[in-house]
Design an enzyme around this catalytic site. Sequence first.
Site, PDB file in Angstrom:
ATOM      1  CD  GLU A   1      -3.714  -8.868   4.777  1.00 50.77           C
ATOM      2  OE1 GLU A   1      -2.855  -9.717   5.075  1.00 50.77           O
ATOM      3  OE2 GLU A   1      -3.462  -7.862   4.071  1.00 50.77           O
ATOM      4  CB  CYS A   2      -7.664  -3.700   6.517  1.00 46.43           C
ATOM      5  SG  CYS A   2      -7.903  -2.045   7.215  1.00 46.43           S
ATOM      6  N   GLY A   3      -9.833  -3.719   4.704  1.00 54.64           N
ATOM      7  CA  GLY A   3     -10.949  -3.474   3.802  1.00 54.64           C
ATOM      8  C   GLY A   3     -11.662  -4.759   3.438  1.00 54.64           C
TER       9      GLY A   3
END
Length: 449
Positions: free
Chosen positions: A325-327
């Site tokens: 997720e994301c990072g």
Amino acid sequence: MKVPRIMISGERSGVGKSTITIGILAALAARGLEVQPFKAGPDFLDPMHHNEVSKRISRNLDTWMFPEWVPVSFQRNSVGADVNVVEGVMGLYDGLDGRSEEGSSSHLSKQLGCPVILVVDASSSSRSVGAVAKGFKTFDPDVDVRGVIFNNVSGEKHLEMVEQSIEGLGLVSIGGMPRNRNIELESRHLGLVPATEQDNRARYDEIREMVEDNLHMDALIEIARNAPDWRRVEEPSIEKIDKFRLGVARDEAFNFYYEDNFDILKEMGGEIVNFSPVHDDLPDADGYYFGGGYPELHLAELAANESLKDGLRKSVNDGIPAYAECGGLMYFCKEVRTKEDGSHHMTGIFDAKVEMTPKLQAVGYVEAECKQDCILSAKGGRTRGHVFHFSQVTSTSEKVYAYELSRNKGIDGQKDGFTRNSALASYMHLHFGSNIDFAEGLARSCLRD
């Protein structure tokens, strides 16, 4: 059933709610009380500071993202606590939009039957503060606003005036906090800096002492203890599938996680194995989970850990599931570039390049529908999540996306979730309380079920 509880909410963002909540948690803990913290909304950062001062794991409660799970999480995690403290999000009535109460602190307070203490910025004001407090008290009669904390008072006379302004309104003054720039916690982007990045113990102590010196803690505790009886809710039945090991990237680069996600996976048979992509080799596991965080601050170290990158690529090629997720998405791409440090090679699980930007690229809630089978869900699965990122995918040859989002906040507009082989990487953050089937999907992927 008696479950002492209180919500600390603000008239708006930026009134000192987070700092005051940290001080209240620390002051309650210093009295020898077991304090369970909660955070309204999807924020990852405030709960990290809650954890440090309360020594219990703070839980997120979001009435838009996972409304049915909210009372379940509260009920489970309030067990054994002398006082439960919920920190609000934004202003008391701010939520999904200007019409709906969903996602707001006020909606959460009604779901939990939780009395509210309103933090008001009293700077450069006196009797007008009473008008503000009255507005919040009467805007929704079903929201139980009990008291006020006046922040940024300039002295005893000023405090006396603002306390006079709420007389006759059915509100209790919990006291006034003087302005003190020295106790403000450091911020980054739109939130606090993660608690694990620096030693805040001296600052926590100073905040606690200010709360103890200026707030009526006995009155606050009394309000919490007089909260309505808790009506027990029926908890969902979570099937134990089989034992599996889930490697979780958890260090200074990746630390944005909802603890409830791990609890749900543990109930399904998961063993959580934490490791550091900055420092460690890849542990032996049946699947891997890379959350968000600030990998852009640790790109050189992440790039240098070739053994872990090689191991993760091999695992994915061998069919072991890896979710990001994301990072984590940034780490699963080929390259990440920052203006300050140039480009660094990441894992290259997906053929994409990412660039950090000074401007916020996306923030807010999203609904997602799976357009492809992936390691979390079959095609057609639906869930809710949120996005918050200062990066963007600048180039990619990837053609397959797992999700279609309800808003243009994904990797490419409404498209989000690179998916290929046994890997999935999205900008969207998920709380499995929104749809437990997505946690089951991950568990079954780990078990090759």
